[in-house]
Design a protein around this motif. Structure first.
Motif, PDB file in Angstrom:
ATOM      1  N   GLY A   3       4.270   0.373   4.361  1.00  0.00           N
ATOM      2  CA  GLY A   3       4.925  -0.779   4.956  1.00  0.00           C
ATOM      3  C   GLY A   3       4.061  -2.028   4.992  1.00  0.00           C
ATOM      4  O   GLY A   3       4.560  -3.120   5.234  1.00  0.00           O
ATOM      5  N   ALA A   4       2.781  -1.892   4.756  1.00  0.00           N
ATOM      6  CA  ALA A   4       1.884  -3.052   4.759  1.00  0.00           C
ATOM      7  C   ALA A   4       1.826  -3.636   3.354  1.00  0.00           C
ATOM      8  O   ALA A   4       1.600  -2.930   2.374  1.00  0.00           O
ATOM      9  CB  ALA A   4       0.486  -2.662   5.214  1.00  0.00           C
ATOM     10  N   GLY A   5       2.073  -4.933   3.249  1.00  0.00           N
ATOM     11  CA  GLY A   5       2.046  -5.622   1.964  1.00  0.00           C
ATOM     12  C   GLY A   5       2.555  -7.035   2.131  1.00  0.00           C
ATOM     13  O   GLY A   5       2.702  -7.523   3.257  1.00  0.00           O
ATOM     14  N   ALA A   6       2.858  -7.692   1.031  1.00  0.00           N
ATOM     15  CA  ALA A   6       3.362  -9.069   1.083  1.00  0.00           C
ATOM     16  C   ALA A   6       4.076  -9.390  -0.223  1.00  0.00           C
ATOM     17  O   ALA A   6       3.804  -8.773  -1.259  1.00  0.00           O
ATOM     18  CB  ALA A   6       2.221 -10.061   1.314  1.00  0.00           C
ATOM     19  N   ASP A   7       4.978 -10.355  -0.154  1.00  0.00           N
ATOM     20  CA  ASP A   7       5.707 -10.852  -1.323  1.00  0.00           C
ATOM     21  C   ASP A   7       5.619 -12.363  -1.359  1.00  0.00           C
ATOM     22  O   ASP A   7       5.555 -13.011  -0.317  1.00  0.00           O
ATOM     23  CB  ASP A   7       7.182 -10.448  -1.255  1.00  0.00           C
ATOM     24  CG  ASP A   7       7.370  -8.957  -1.344  1.00  0.00           C
ATOM     25  OD1 ASP A   7       6.923  -8.367  -2.340  1.00  0.00           O
ATOM     26  OD2 ASP A   7       7.962  -8.379  -0.413  1.00  0.00           O
ATOM     27  N   LEU A  56      -2.290   1.222  -4.280  1.00  0.00           N
ATOM     28  CA  LEU A  56      -1.628  -0.081  -4.244  1.00  0.00           C
ATOM     29  C   LEU A  56      -0.576  -0.168  -5.343  1.00  0.00           C
ATOM     30  O   LEU A  56      -0.858   0.153  -6.503  1.00  0.00           O
ATOM     31  CB  LEU A  56      -2.677  -1.189  -4.452  1.00  0.00           C
ATOM     32  CG  LEU A  56      -2.181  -2.625  -4.318  1.00  0.00           C
ATOM     33  CD1 LEU A  56      -1.819  -2.944  -2.870  1.00  0.00           C
ATOM     34  CD2 LEU A  56      -3.240  -3.599  -4.826  1.00  0.00           C
ATOM     35  N   ALA A  57       0.610  -0.628  -4.983  1.00  0.00           N
ATOM     36  CA  ALA A  57       1.687  -0.886  -5.946  1.00  0.00           C
ATOM     37  C   ALA A  57       1.893  -2.397  -6.037  1.00  0.00           C
ATOM     38  O   ALA A  57       2.070  -3.062  -5.004  1.00  0.00           O
ATOM     39  CB  ALA A  57       2.977  -0.211  -5.503  1.00  0.00           C
ATOM     40  N   ALA A  80      -4.780  -6.055   5.412  1.00  0.00           N
ATOM     41  CA  ALA A  80      -5.832  -5.049   5.479  1.00  0.00           C
ATOM     42  C   ALA A  80      -5.247  -3.647   5.618  1.00  0.00           C
ATOM     43  O   ALA A  80      -4.120  -3.463   6.087  1.00  0.00           O
ATOM     44  CB  ALA A  80      -6.751  -5.339   6.660  1.00  0.00           C
ATOM     45  N   CYS A  81      -6.035  -2.667   5.210  1.00  0.00           N
ATOM     46  CA  CYS A  81      -5.695  -1.259   5.395  1.00  0.00           C
ATOM     47  C   CYS A  81      -6.988  -0.511   5.695  1.00  0.00           C
ATOM     48  O   CYS A  81      -7.970  -0.669   4.978  1.00  0.00           O
ATOM     49  CB  CYS A  81      -5.027  -0.688   4.142  1.00  0.00           C
ATOM     50  SG  CYS A  81      -4.628   1.083   4.304  1.00  0.00           S
ATOM     51  N   TYR A  85       0.843  -1.186   0.000  1.00  0.00           N
ATOM     52  CA  TYR A  85       0.000   0.000   0.000  1.00  0.00           C
ATOM     53  C   TYR A  85       0.885   1.245   0.000  1.00  0.00           C
ATOM     54  O   TYR A  85       2.005   1.224   0.511  1.00  0.00           O
ATOM     55  CB  TYR A  85      -0.874   0.042   1.259  1.00  0.00           C
ATOM     56  CG  TYR A  85      -1.917  -1.038   1.350  1.00  0.00           C
ATOM     57  CD1 TYR A  85      -3.073  -0.982   0.576  1.00  0.00           C
ATOM     58  CD2 TYR A  85      -1.788  -2.097   2.238  1.00  0.00           C
ATOM     59  CE1 TYR A  85      -4.061  -1.951   0.683  1.00  0.00           C
ATOM     60  CE2 TYR A  85      -2.773  -3.075   2.355  1.00  0.00           C
ATOM     61  CZ  TYR A  85      -3.897  -2.997   1.577  1.00  0.00           C
ATOM     62  OH  TYR A  85      -4.875  -3.955   1.682  1.00  0.00           O
ATOM     63  N   TYR A  86       0.381   2.343  -0.566  1.00  0.00           N
ATOM     64  CA  TYR A  86       1.036   3.638  -0.435  1.00  0.00           C
ATOM     65  C   TYR A  86      -0.031   4.718  -0.357  1.00  0.00           C
ATOM     66  O   TYR A  86      -1.197   4.463  -0.646  1.00  0.00           O
ATOM     67  CB  TYR A  86       2.060   3.886  -1.555  1.00  0.00           C
ATOM     68  CG  TYR A  86       1.506   4.023  -2.956  1.00  0.00           C
ATOM     69  CD1 TYR A  86       1.309   5.284  -3.527  1.00  0.00           C
ATOM     70  CD2 TYR A  86       1.209   2.898  -3.723  1.00  0.00           C
ATOM     71  CE1 TYR A  86       0.814   5.413  -4.820  1.00  0.00           C
ATOM     72  CE2 TYR A  86       0.711   3.027  -5.021  1.00  0.00           C
ATOM     73  CZ  TYR A  86       0.513   4.291  -5.555  1.00  0.00           C
ATOM     74  OH  TYR A  86       0.030   4.410  -6.835  1.00  0.00           O
ATOM     75  N   ASN A  87       0.371   5.892   0.080  1.00  0.00           N
ATOM     76  CA  ASN A  87      -0.567   6.973   0.417  1.00  0.00           C
ATOM     77  C   ASN A  87      -1.512   6.514   1.523  1.00  0.00           C
ATOM     78  O   ASN A  87      -2.690   6.845   1.535  1.00  0.00           O
ATOM     79  CB  ASN A  87      -1.350   7.467  -0.813  1.00  0.00           C
ATOM     80  CG  ASN A  87      -0.456   8.184  -1.794  1.00  0.00           C
ATOM     81  OD1 ASN A  87       0.511   8.822  -1.398  1.00  0.00           O
ATOM     82  ND2 ASN A  87      -0.753   8.065  -3.074  1.00  0.00           N
ATOM     83  N   GLY A  88      -0.954   5.754   2.436  1.00  0.00           N
ATOM     84  CA  GLY A  88      -1.668   5.186   3.568  1.00  0.00           C
ATOM     85  C   GLY A  88      -1.172   3.773   3.805  1.00  0.00           C
ATOM     86  O   GLY A  88      -0.777   3.090   2.864  1.00  0.00           O
TER      87      GLY A  88
END
Length: 158
Positions: free
Chosen positions: A119-123, A152-153, A144-145, A113-116
C-alpha cells in the motif's frame, strides 16, 4: 560426537536460517512504447526485465526511455530508488518521483512496494503532481519502507 537430536536441530536451523538481503524491481509498461530503464552509477541494470539484487541497491534511477530522455533521465519523469534492509530506525528503503530540472514530466509513472510495506507508494500523472519532488526541499514526498527484503513495482501509463 553429535547426537541425532543435535544434528536434526542444526539441520532445521540451517534450512530455516537467515536469508540474505535481496530486492527485486519489476516494471509494467502500459504506454504501448518506450523502454523501462534502471541505472545505478552509470551502469544500465535493466531495460524492462525484472532486476534482482542479492544485497542493497542504493541511489538507482528509473524512467521510461521514450526517445527524448537523456541517459540519466533528463527531460523525463524520474524515480529515485534505494532498497535496503534497515540497520537502525529510518535507515531502510526510500523511493520517490522527481521532476526537479533537468527532469520533467513525460509519462504517468508510479511505484509501490510489495513483499512488505504493501500500500505504500506514489503516482504522478501530471507536471504538477504533488507526490513528486519539484525542488530539493520537497522531502515529504519520499516514500519510506522499514521492512527487510522489500521489493518494488514500477508502472508507466497506468
Amino acid at each position: 560426537m553429535f547426537s541425532v537430536a543435535a544434528l536434526t536441530l542444526f539441520a532445521f536451523a540451517f534450512a530455516s536460517g537467515v536469508r540474505g538481503e535481496s530486492h527485486t524491481i519489476t516494471f509494467t509498461n502500459k504506454c504501448g512504447s518506450g523502454t523501462p530503464t534502471l541505472i545505478q552509477n552509470g551502469n544500465v541494470l535493466s531495460t524492462g526485465g525484472a532486476y534482482t539484487t542479492n544485497g542493497p541497491i542504493s541511489a538507482a534511477i528509473a524512467y521510461l526511455q521514450t526517445g527524448s530522455c537523456g541517459f540519466n533521465g533528463e527531460d523525463c519523469t524520474l524515480l529515485e530508488v534505494t532498497l535496503q534492509n534497515p540497520t537502525s530506525p529510518g535507515s531502510g528503503s526510500s523511493v520517490d518521483l522527481s521532476l526537479i530540472p533537468p527532469h520533467a514530466f513525460s509519462v504517468t509513472s508510479g511505484f509501490g512496494y510489495y513483499n512488505g510495506c504493501e500500500g505504500a507508494g506514489a503516482d504522478c500523472s501530471s507536471a504538477d503532481c504533488p507526490t513528486a519532488f519539484h525542488s530539493s526541499g520537497d522531502t515529504t514526498v519520499q516514500v519510506a519502507c522499514q521492512d527487510d527484503n522489500v521489493d518494488l513495482a514500477i508502472t508507466f501509463c497506468d
